[in-house]
Write an enzyme that holds these catalytic residues in place. Structure first.
Site, PDB file in Angstrom:
ATOM      1  N   LYS A  51       0.846  -1.205   0.000  1.00 19.08           N
ATOM      2  CA  LYS A  51       0.000   0.000   0.000  1.00 19.08           C
ATOM      3  C   LYS A  51       0.879   1.251   0.000  1.00 19.08           C
ATOM      4  CE  LYS A  51      -1.673  -1.560   3.775  1.00 19.08           C
ATOM      5  NZ  LYS A  51      -2.414  -1.858   5.026  1.00 19.08           N
TER       6      LYS A  51
ATOM      7  N   THR B  90      -9.200   8.593   8.766  1.00 17.39           N
ATOM      8  CA  THR B  90      -8.576   7.462   8.071  1.00 17.39           C
ATOM      9  C   THR B  90      -8.125   6.370   9.048  1.00 17.39           C
ATOM     10  OG1 THR B  90      -6.431   8.606   8.125  1.00 17.39           O
ATOM     11  CG2 THR B  90      -7.785   8.878   6.138  1.00 17.39           C
TER      12      THR B  90
ATOM     13  N   GLY C 223      -7.911   3.125  10.887  1.00 20.46           N
ATOM     14  CA  GLY C 223      -8.380   1.772  10.596  1.00 20.46           C
ATOM     15  C   GLY C 223      -8.458   1.431   9.123  1.00 20.46           C
TER      16      GLY C 223
ATOM     17  N   GLY D  80      -6.139   0.302   7.043  1.00 20.68           N
ATOM     18  CA  GLY D  80      -5.497  -0.976   6.739  1.00 20.68           C
ATOM     19  C   GLY D  80      -6.306  -2.168   7.226  1.00 20.68           C
ATOM     20  N   CYS D  81      -6.881  -2.037   8.426  1.00 20.13           N
ATOM     21  CA  CYS D  81      -7.726  -3.105   8.966  1.00 20.13           C
ATOM     22  C   CYS D  81      -8.941  -3.328   8.061  1.00 20.13           C
ATOM     23  CB  CYS D  81      -8.206  -2.740  10.366  1.00 20.13           C
ATOM     24  SG  CYS D  81      -6.888  -2.433  11.565  1.00 20.13           S
TER      25      CYS D  81
END
Length: 269
Positions: free
Chosen positions: A178, A211, A213, A215-216
């Site tokens: 990412k 923003t 969380g 990635g979760c």
């Protein structure tokens, strides 16, 4: 009347009392996309939208018991792994996964918080984490995490390409790297698939403080789409679209004094 089925997705992750990351984000995402969420708690961070204050570890034996108890009743169609912040937990998860080689596993390493704070830096932990890599279907590190693992500075798309190839050499089946931390108005992510082909995804950056969380949410979305029968490439494309919209629909909402959550249950107008 035919019974509607919701594929189960197991989240092995940490807690988030403000509801934006960890198992809370995973439950919201899995539910929003049509899955049935089950969870195993690995850690209890004390945090709010302004950052992580401390982390309370869940005893490894309790984590093992949670895994065994869930699996004997509701076998997951896909698994998402998030915060596993000590070596013993990794050993337990590796041992658990040996019994289910057919289940796809998405691993979001959660090594660095959104604030930039390292959640661990112990090289022993990283060595143990590499034992998990051969069992991972899709690995989803951000640039800080990829940099820690590869010992490379990542400042460009070219650096991302080098880092992704290094991560594949560690035994992971595929990697979604990412690129949200790169400078510029465009967000670029690279997917290195099982054939070592590279797929590029470009989206416009959304300027928002909400923003927390991300990635979760992305990793649990990928796991959910895999459980729904999508290919890895389809799951990643659909998940990135979902996350983009969840950020977009949250940007004008006030959740806390710091970095708020995404809007997981947005509705298209």
């Amino acid at each position: 009347m035919q019974e509607k089925k919701f594929p189960s997705v197991l989240s092995i992750a940490g807690f988030d009392g403000i509801g934006g990351a960890g198992i809370q984000a995973d439950i919201k995402t899995i539910s929003a996309l049509g899955g049935y969420a089950t969870t195993v708690l690995t850690a209890l961070p004390v945090q709010n939208t302004m950052g992580v204050k401390s982390i309370l570890a869940i005893p490894p034996g309790v984590v093992r018991a949670q895994l065994e108890t869930i699996a004997e009743d509701i076998l997951p169609c896909a698994i998402k792994i998030g915060m596993v912040h000590n070596p013993e937990l990794i050993e337990i998860i590796v041992d658990f996964l040996k019994d289910f080689p057919e289940i796809p596993v998405v691993f979001d390493p959660v090594m660095v918080a959104s604030s930039g704070k390292k959640l661990f830096s112990d090289q022993t932990h990283i060595l143990h984490m590499k034992k998990l890599f051969p069992r991972i279907s899709i690995f989803t590190p951000n640039l800080d995490e990829a940099s820690l693992l590869t010992h490379q500075s990542i400042q460009s798309i070219e650096d991302m390409e080098k880092a992704g190839k290094l991560l594949l050499e560690m035994g992971i089946q595929s990697v979604l790297l990412k690129g949200g931390h790169l400078k510029g108005e465009q967000l670029t992510s690279l997917f290195f698939d099982i054939e070592k082909s590279v797929h590029r995804f470009d989206t416009k950056k959304i300027h928002s403080k909400n923003t927390h969380g991300t990635g979760c949410t992305l990793s649990s979305a990928i796991a959910t789409y895999l459980a729904l029968g999508k290919t890895s490439l389809e799951a990643i494309a659909l998940s990135q679209d979902y996350v983009y919209k969840a950020i977009f629909h949250a940007k004008k909402i006030s959740w806390g004094k710091g970095n708020g959550a995404l809007h997981h249950f947005f509705k298209e107008i």
